[in-house]
Structures are given as C-alpha cells and as structure tokens.
Design an enzyme around this catalytic site. Sequence first.
Site, PDB file in Angstrom:
ATOM      1  CG  ASN A   6      45.040  43.570  41.395  1.00 56.86           C
ATOM      2  OD1 ASN A   6      44.247  42.877  40.742  1.00 56.86           O
ATOM      3  ND2 ASN A   6      45.833  44.474  40.844  1.00 56.86           N
ATOM      4  CG  PHE A   7      42.438  37.333  42.945  1.00 58.44           C
ATOM      5  CD1 PHE A   7      43.066  37.612  44.144  1.00 58.44           C
ATOM      6  CD2 PHE A   7      41.332  36.465  42.957  1.00 58.44           C
ATOM      7  CE1 PHE A   7      42.611  37.058  45.340  1.00 58.44           C
ATOM      8  CE2 PHE A   7      40.870  35.903  44.143  1.00 58.44           C
ATOM      9  CZ  PHE A   7      41.500  36.204  45.334  1.00 58.44           C
ATOM     10  CE  LYS A   8      48.956  42.732  40.064  1.00 62.44           C
ATOM     11  NZ  LYS A   8      50.371  43.095  39.970  1.00 62.44           N
ATOM     12  CG  HIS A  88      47.229  48.097  38.451  1.00 57.32           C
ATOM     13  ND1 HIS A  88      48.350  47.630  37.803  1.00 57.32           N
ATOM     14  CD2 HIS A  88      47.289  47.602  39.709  1.00 57.32           C
ATOM     15  CE1 HIS A  88      49.052  46.872  38.639  1.00 57.32           C
ATOM     16  NE2 HIS A  88      48.432  46.842  39.808  1.00 57.32           N
ATOM     17  CD  GLU A  90      50.073  44.499  36.678  1.00 52.95           C
ATOM     18  OE1 GLU A  90      48.931  44.042  36.787  1.00 52.95           O
ATOM     19  OE2 GLU A  90      50.998  44.229  37.480  1.00 52.95           O
ATOM     20  CD  GLU A 157      49.748  48.702  43.215  1.00 58.67           C
ATOM     21  OE1 GLU A 157      49.695  47.723  43.972  1.00 58.67           O
ATOM     22  OE2 GLU A 157      49.330  48.677  42.046  1.00 58.67           O
ATOM     23  N   GLY A 163      55.575  42.862  41.582  1.00 56.82           N
ATOM     24  CA  GLY A 163      55.867  41.503  41.114  1.00 56.82           C
ATOM     25  C   GLY A 163      57.348  41.187  41.003  1.00 56.82           C
ATOM     26  CB  SER A 193      57.443  43.182  46.266  1.00 53.95           C
ATOM     27  OG  SER A 193      57.669  42.915  44.894  1.00 53.95           O
TER      28      SER A 193
HETATM   29  P1  13P Z   1      52.632  42.366  43.777  1.00 53.06           P
HETATM   30  O1  13P Z   1      52.127  42.357  45.188  1.00 53.06           O
HETATM   31  O2  13P Z   1      52.534  41.022  43.109  1.00 53.06           O
HETATM   32  O3  13P Z   1      53.947  43.022  43.645  1.00 53.06           O
HETATM   33  O4  13P Z   1      51.587  43.286  42.946  1.00 53.06           O
HETATM   34  C1  13P Z   1      51.259  44.543  43.412  1.00 53.06           C
HETATM   35  C2  13P Z   1      50.152  45.072  42.608  1.00 53.06           C
HETATM   36  O5  13P Z   1      50.309  45.432  41.455  1.00 53.06           O
HETATM   37  C3  13P Z   1      48.815  45.128  43.237  1.00 53.06           C
HETATM   38  O6  13P Z   1      47.924  45.872  42.458  1.00 53.06           O
END
Ligand code: 13P
Length: 229
Positions: A6-8, A88, A90, A157, A163, A193
Amino acid sequence: MIFAANFKVNHTRVSTAAYMQALAGRMNEKKVEDRVLVFPPATALDAYKGDFTVGAQNAYPAISGAYTGEIGVMQLEEFNIKTVLIGHSERREILGESQEVIAEKFQFFLSRSFEIIYCIGEPLEVREQGDEAVAAYLLAQFEGIDTHGEKLIVAYEPIWAIGTGRSATVEEISSTHKMLKSHISAPLLYGGSVKPSNIQEIIGVDGVDGVLVGGASLEVDSFMALVTA
Ligand code: 13P
C-alpha cells in the site's frame, strides 16, 4: 502467502512505473509463486504488466457522476482494475469514513464483482483494555459487511502498529487472527510495521495468510525482501 503493498500518498506516476517494471522483473527472476498486489496512489493507476495485481486504495461507490475529487468504476475499468482496498484505518480516522459509508462501498464493489481487501483494526486504548474489548471493536467493523464473499481478503491492521515501527507481537497477532478466523473464511492478512526484520516471524504465525505493507513496500528491494522471505 499474499503480499500487498500500500503506497498511500507516496510515489508519482513516473516512480510507480519504474517500480512496477522492476518488481515484474524481480518476481520473474525469483520465480515468485505467491500472490502479490500493489496499491499505488490514484494518479499512478495504469495497466502495468507483471505477475501482480494492481488495485485502488480507494474509490467512490459509483460508476461515474458528480462526485468531485473521487474516482469511480469507470476510471478503474480503463486499466482493468478490479481490486479495491476498503476500510483502511486512515480513511476511517483521517477522512472520517463511518462504518455505514464503508459498508455501502463494500456492497457496491462486491455487487460489481470487485476483489475487496477489507481492513479492520483497533486503536491503542482498545488494545490496552484486553482481548475481549479488541474482539468487540473489530467485530463491529464487520457490520454491514458480507464476510463470506469469495473475492474477499481481510487485513487486520492494529492502528497503533501502523507506521510506528512497532509491530504487534507474535502473541497478539496469533490470538487476534485466531479470534477473527472463527468469524470469517476469507484469507487474513496482518499489517502494521511489517519489515524485512520481522517478516519471518509474522508469516510464521498460525492464521496469517499474508501481509499488507506500507513503509517497507515503497522500495522494490525492501518489498522483494518480504516476498522472498
Ligand atoms: P506500515 O507498514 O507503514 O506500518 O503501514 C501499514 C499499513 O497501513 C498498510 O495498509
């Protein structure tokens, strides 16, 4: 195993194209047989060639129409994209998507035969209340969600692990996946992570069918280190 990147809000069209080309080559070279998915930002969606699935990080539940700032099925179908990430944390926390909105998206894309990666996760204050509170919180995120769809993948997650560099422990992942697996039949990914230094122990946990990766997926080398672990 399933490995999803997931590049966000990272990478551009140019850097995504370079990434996809490198990834395709590296997967070929290593004869990767696992399932690999990549979710670039919407501006970098394209019909990339490679042994991986390209999905959208988000989409609006409409074919097309007056939804300023969003993309719909029409924009995804241009590139044959039939996979979407929904729920997600976020989007729930930062963009304010309610369970109702998420369930509506889920139903819409399910009815159009999309593959859905459905994300759930609890905040730290819930984790600190113990397993029962975690279970109640996570199961509430299945409200309005048909968890028996064939094209469904669920990603657990924990928000406090995203993150932060602090992944959930093997025990936490194990007990949470076990609890979730008693409610769903879909493959279950862990995210939060995940990195080359902890991938072995995470994919070794019973009930982990793969990983959803943010930060450690942004460089092909690092993502490939996970895929080939
Ligand atoms: P990280 O791997 O940067 O913790 O992010 C996880 C995530 O939210 C994947 O969707």
